[in-house]
Design a protein around this motif. Structure first.
Motif, mmCIF file in Angstrom:
data_model
loop_
_atom_site.group_PDB
_atom_site.id
_atom_site.type_symbol
_atom_site.label_atom_id
_atom_site.label_comp_id
_atom_site.label_asym_id
_atom_site.label_seq_id
_atom_site.Cartn_x
_atom_site.Cartn_y
_atom_site.Cartn_z
ATOM 1 N N ARG A 36 0.829 -1.220 0.000
ATOM 2 C CA ARG A 36 0.000 0.000 0.000
ATOM 3 C C ARG A 36 0.860 1.264 0.000
ATOM 4 N N ARG A 38 -0.061 4.328 0.717
ATOM 5 C CA ARG A 38 -0.305 5.191 1.871
ATOM 6 C C ARG A 38 0.526 4.771 3.072
ATOM 7 N N ASP A 44 -1.431 10.856 3.749
ATOM 8 C CA ASP A 44 -2.730 10.964 4.409
ATOM 9 C C ASP A 44 -3.820 11.027 3.339
ATOM 10 N N SER A 45 -5.058 11.113 3.769
ATOM 11 C CA SER A 45 -6.172 11.091 2.817
ATOM 12 C C SER A 45 -6.143 12.297 1.876
ATOM 13 N N MET A 46 -5.668 13.428 2.343
ATOM 14 C CA MET A 46 -5.572 14.606 1.465
ATOM 15 C C MET A 46 -4.505 14.391 0.388
ATOM 16 N N ASP A 47 -3.378 13.781 0.746
ATOM 17 C CA ASP A 47 -2.356 13.468 -0.246
ATOM 18 C C ASP A 47 -2.927 12.533 -1.313
ATOM 19 N N PHE A 48 -3.664 11.527 -0.869
ATOM 20 C CA PHE A 48 -4.261 10.587 -1.808
ATOM 21 C C PHE A 48 -5.218 11.305 -2.751
ATOM 22 N N LEU A 49 -6.055 12.174 -2.210
ATOM 23 C CA LEU A 49 -6.987 12.926 -3.060
ATOM 24 C C LEU A 49 -6.233 13.842 -4.017
ATOM 25 N N LYS A 65 -15.042 7.560 -6.936
ATOM 26 C CA LYS A 65 -14.760 7.207 -5.536
ATOM 27 C C LYS A 65 -14.781 5.706 -5.296
ATOM 28 N N TYR A 68 -11.379 4.071 -5.862
ATOM 29 C CA TYR A 68 -10.187 4.513 -5.125
ATOM 30 C C TYR A 68 -9.381 3.338 -4.589
ATOM 31 N N THR A 69 -10.054 2.260 -4.200
ATOM 32 C CA THR A 69 -9.323 1.109 -3.660
ATOM 33 C C THR A 69 -8.405 0.480 -4.703
ATOM 34 N N ALA A 72 -4.588 1.495 -4.486
ATOM 35 C CA ALA A 72 -3.941 1.251 -3.193
ATOM 36 C C ALA A 72 -2.440 1.028 -3.319
#
Length: 90
Positions: A36, A38, A44-49, A65, A68-69, A72
């Motif tokens: 993974r 992350r 973090d979730s903001m980096d991923f977005l 959305k 998104y998985t 990973a």
């Protein structure tokens, strides 16, 4: 004709460019393609977005959305994006 291996390498490089842009302090030297992102890069979730947004901005690739998985790991991201290879250009 471009082989699938060449396409995968091209996409992988583009994804890594986006990761460096989003998380410039990320250490990619020991990145494992099957683990993974992350967890390995402490995203973090903001980096991923931000990564998802960069795919849209740079290559007009929309990632719903519910998909998104599939982003990973680096391998799964390349697998998902391989379907849209023509958007990456040469």
């Amino acid at each position: 004709m471009v082989s699938e291996e060449e396409k995968r390498g091209h996409i992988r490089g583009k994804v890594l460019e986006i990761i460096v842009a989003v998380a410039p302090d990320a250490d990619l030297t020991n990145l494992k393609d099957g683990e993974r992102l992350r967890d390995q890069l402490d995203l973090d979730s903001m980096d991923f977005l931000d990564i998802v947004m960069e795919l849209r901005k740079r290559y007009q690739i929309e990632v719903p959305k519910e998909k998104y998985t599939e982003l990973a790991t680096l391998n799964s991201t390349v697998d998902y994006l391989l379907q849209q290879y023509e958007k990456f250009g040469q």
